[in-house]
Design an enzyme around this catalytic site. Structure first.
Site, PDB file in Angstrom:
ATOM      1  N   PRO A   1      30.358 -49.446  30.260  1.00  9.26           N
ATOM      2  CA  PRO A   1      30.155 -50.788  29.699  1.00  9.26           C
ATOM      3  C   PRO A   1      31.071 -51.886  30.240  1.00  9.26           C
ATOM      4  O   PRO A   1      31.960 -52.391  29.546  1.00  9.26           O
ATOM      5  CB  PRO A   1      30.389 -50.563  28.206  1.00  9.26           C
ATOM      6  CG  PRO A   1      31.357 -49.424  28.154  1.00  9.26           C
ATOM      7  CD  PRO A   1      30.976 -48.528  29.309  1.00  9.26           C
ATOM      8  N   CYS A   2      30.815 -52.312  31.456  1.00 10.03           N
ATOM      9  CA  CYS A   2      31.594 -53.394  32.044  1.00 10.03           C
ATOM     10  C   CYS A   2      31.337 -54.724  31.333  1.00 10.03           C
ATOM     11  O   CYS A   2      32.133 -55.648  31.459  1.00 10.03           O
ATOM     12  CB  CYS A   2      31.335 -53.498  33.542  1.00 10.03           C
ATOM     13  SG  CYS A   2      29.609 -53.529  34.027  1.00 10.03           S
ATOM     14  N   HIS A   3      30.263 -54.800  30.543  1.00 12.22           N
ATOM     15  CA  HIS A   3      30.010 -56.033  29.790  1.00 12.22           C
ATOM     16  C   HIS A   3      31.055 -56.244  28.701  1.00 12.22           C
ATOM     17  O   HIS A   3      31.199 -57.349  28.185  1.00 12.22           O
ATOM     18  CB  HIS A   3      28.595 -56.033  29.178  1.00 12.22           C
ATOM     19  CG  HIS A   3      28.358 -54.952  28.167  1.00 12.22           C
ATOM     20  ND1 HIS A   3      28.036 -53.649  28.536  1.00 12.22           N
ATOM     21  CD2 HIS A   3      28.400 -54.954  26.816  1.00 12.22           C
ATOM     22  CE1 HIS A   3      27.888 -52.916  27.449  1.00 12.22           C
ATOM     23  NE2 HIS A   3      28.113 -53.684  26.379  1.00 12.22           N
TER      24      HIS A   3
END
Length: 162
Positions: free
Chosen positions: A130-132
Site C-alpha cells: 500500500p504505497c497510497h
C-alpha cells in the site's frame, strides 16, 4: 531452464480497472493501478483472467471493505533496499498513513526520505503493497502512480471502512 511466461488479467473495481500478473507458481509479480495498455507491459505474458482469481477475490474484498490486508504471495523484482521499503509499506495498518521520513527510519535509513520516495515510486505491487498510505511530512498527498484522485479515494475508503 525455460521459464513459463507470467499470466495476467484485469480487475474491475469501483476505483479503477487494475491489472495483475502472476508467475507459474501463482505468486504476484506485478500489480498496475491502471490496466490501460496492460498487454504491452510484458509482451511475453499470457492473458489468463482465471490465473489471477485469488488476487481478484482479495481486491474485491478490499474494495467492499471486507479485507484490510492482502495475503497473496509476492514475487516482485527489486533491490534489497526496495524490498525493505516495500515490507515497511506492507506493515502500515489499514486506515493509517506514514510519512516518507517515518518509513526511512523504519528501514534504518533516517534522513533517507528521498530514497524511500524512489523505492515507493518503483513499487510494482501498488495497492497490494500500500504505497497510497505514504504521505508528505506535512500531511499532504504526494505523487501516486494511479494519480492523486485514486490515492485520495483509497485513503477515504480506508478511513470510512475502518
Amino acid at each position: 531452464m525455460t521459464t513459463t511466461p507470467d499470466r495476467w488479467g484485469t480487475i474491475e473495481t469501483r476505483f479503477a480497472t487494475f491489472a495483475a500478473w502472476v508467475d507459474d507458481e501463482g505468486r504476484l509479480t506485478r500489480f498496475n493501478l491502471n490496466a490501460r495498455q496492460a498487454a504491452s507491459v510484458d509482451p511475453t505474458a499470457v492473458r489468463d483472467d482465471d490465473a489471477i482469481a485469488d488476487v481478484r477475490r482479495q481486491v474485491e474484498e478490499y474494495c467492499a471493505g471486507e479485507r484490510k490486508a492482502f495475503d497473496v504471495e509476492r514475487a516482485a523484482s527489486g533491490t534489497g533496499f526496495q524490498h525493505a521499503v516495500w515490507e515497511a509499506l506492507a506493515a502500515i495498518p489499514f486506515g493509517e498513513t506514514r510519512s516518507y521520513g517515518e518509513i526511512a527510519k523504519a528501514v534504518g535509513r533516517p534522513g533517507g526520505a528521498r530514497a524511500v520516495g524512489s523505492a515507493n515510486a518503483n513499487n510494482p505491487l501498488g495497492l497490494i503493497v500500500p504505497c497510497h498510505r505514504v504521505i508528505g511530512a506535512d500531511g499532504s498527498l504526494t505523487g501516486y502512480g494511479g494519480g492523486l484522485s485514486l490515492k485520495q479515494a483509497l485513503l477515504e475508503h480506508e478511513r470510512t471502512a475502518n
